[in-house]
Design an enzyme around this catalytic site. Structure first.
Site, short mmCIF file in Angstrom:
data_model
loop_
_atom_site.label_atom_id
_atom_site.label_comp_id
_atom_site.label_asym_id
_atom_site.label_seq_id
_atom_site.Cartn_x
_atom_site.Cartn_y
_atom_site.Cartn_z
N GLU A 55 0.83 -1.22 0.00
CA GLU A 55 0.00 0.00 0.00
C GLU A 55 0.86 1.27 0.00
OE1 GLU A 55 -3.64 2.26 2.42
OE2 GLU A 55 -2.57 0.63 3.41
N LYS A 99 -2.79 -2.00 -2.81
CA LYS A 99 -3.82 -1.11 -2.28
C LYS A 99 -3.40 0.31 -2.63
CE LYS A 99 -6.58 0.13 1.76
NZ LYS A 99 -7.14 -0.31 3.06
#
Length: 298
Positions: free
Chosen positions: A179, A216
């Site tokens: 992420e 993400k």
């Protein structure tokens, strides 16, 4: 190398739906509780605070609205992994009772900003945490860095760090959610995303066939900008963070990106309150889950 749970992998690869981010940690918990209608005066210390946020999470996951038909995964905070939902270990309950794939947040927070980015703080106890995750039948992990400028040096440092730690997680038999969040408020967001995509593609291409990751990412400034990442053979799924957008805006932006699904935290709990009756809570959560689900399968 340990192998991943095949049933969970199949679900994560193939099923429509989204991932619930239930991983607020020490720093973000007071804000999450306040939005839920629990003031800081309601708890005296961290232990009581974590009890209260666990009660909120328990209420969410045990609601009839929350099941593996629309919610295909859930990201847990380490403190939650050590607790129970309805008398079962949290990760076990999610998979056995709800058919929701469990993930664990493993990062220890962000370092100070340098080169326009915030790298992850060191994780000296990561191997022990991964062993704990494996013992609880967790499928994958999540770790977050933040990009605050279109700085090529900083962005490459973020991605290199994410993939280096990601390989350690893969070796433990888990699937890492990488992420590198791009701050939605920066003036050069689109330029930062161009640099980020190029760096991620380079690192993905260096993985071998057995090394799988998830990504993400902040919803991009240009719709379908991450199509190459979604199609990449090493990528199980690309999920979107809400990044501070309201749920309505996040859903609208997400729906414009084919193949990208939600992994919302604050946007998932928006509108829920400790003061609601169970019927009100469940109907609010059901409407929320349905709206995020529809945006994810658009």
């Amino acid at each position: 190398m340990a192998s991943v749970n095949q049933a969970m992998l199949d679900k994560m690869r193939n099923q429509g739906g989204f991932i619930a981010a239930l991983d607020q940690s020490g720093g973000s918990t007071p804000k999450a509780l306040k939005l839920y209608g629990v003031d800081e005066s309601a708890y005296a210390n961290d232990a009581e605070m974590f009890d209260m946020v666990h009660a909120m999470r328990s209420r969410i996951v045990s609601s009839p609205a929350f099941s593996g038909e629309r919610v295909i995964g859930a990201i847990l905070f380490e403190n939650t992994l050590e607790r129970e939902f309805n008398g079962k270990p949290a990760a076990t309950y999610l998979w056995q009772d709800k058919q929701v794939v469990p993930f664990l947040k493993v990062d220890k927070g962000l370092a100070d900003e340098q080169n326009g980015v915030q790298l992850m703080k060191p994780m000296p106890e990561l191997d022990a945490l991964l062993a704990k995750a494996n013992a609880q039948n967790v499928f994958g992990t999540k770790m977050r860095s933040v990009i605050k400028a279109a700085n090529g040096v900083g962005i490459e440092e973020v991605v290199a760090q994410q993939f280096a730690v990601g390989k350690q997680i893969i070796a433990a038999g888990l699937v890492p959610i990488i992420e590198p969040e791009v701050d939605i408020n920066i003036a050069d967001k689109a330029a930062a995303e161009t640099l980020l995509k190029a760096s991620i593609l380079k690192h993905l291409d260096s993985l071998d066939d057995s090394q799988l990751v998830m990504l993400k990412l902040t919803i991009p400034s240009h719709a379908n900008f991450y199509a190459e990442l979604i199609a990449h053979p090493r990528v199980v799924r690309v999920v979107a963070l809400s990044g501070g957008y309201s749920r309505e805006v996040a859903n609208q932006k997400l729906a414009e990106n084919k193949g990208m699904i939600a992994s919302f935290s604050r946007a998932l709990t928006e509108g829920l309150s400790a003061q609601q009756s169970d019927a009100d809570f469940d109907s609010t959560l059901d409407a929320t889950i349905e709206s995020i689900y529809q945006a994810s399968i658009a």
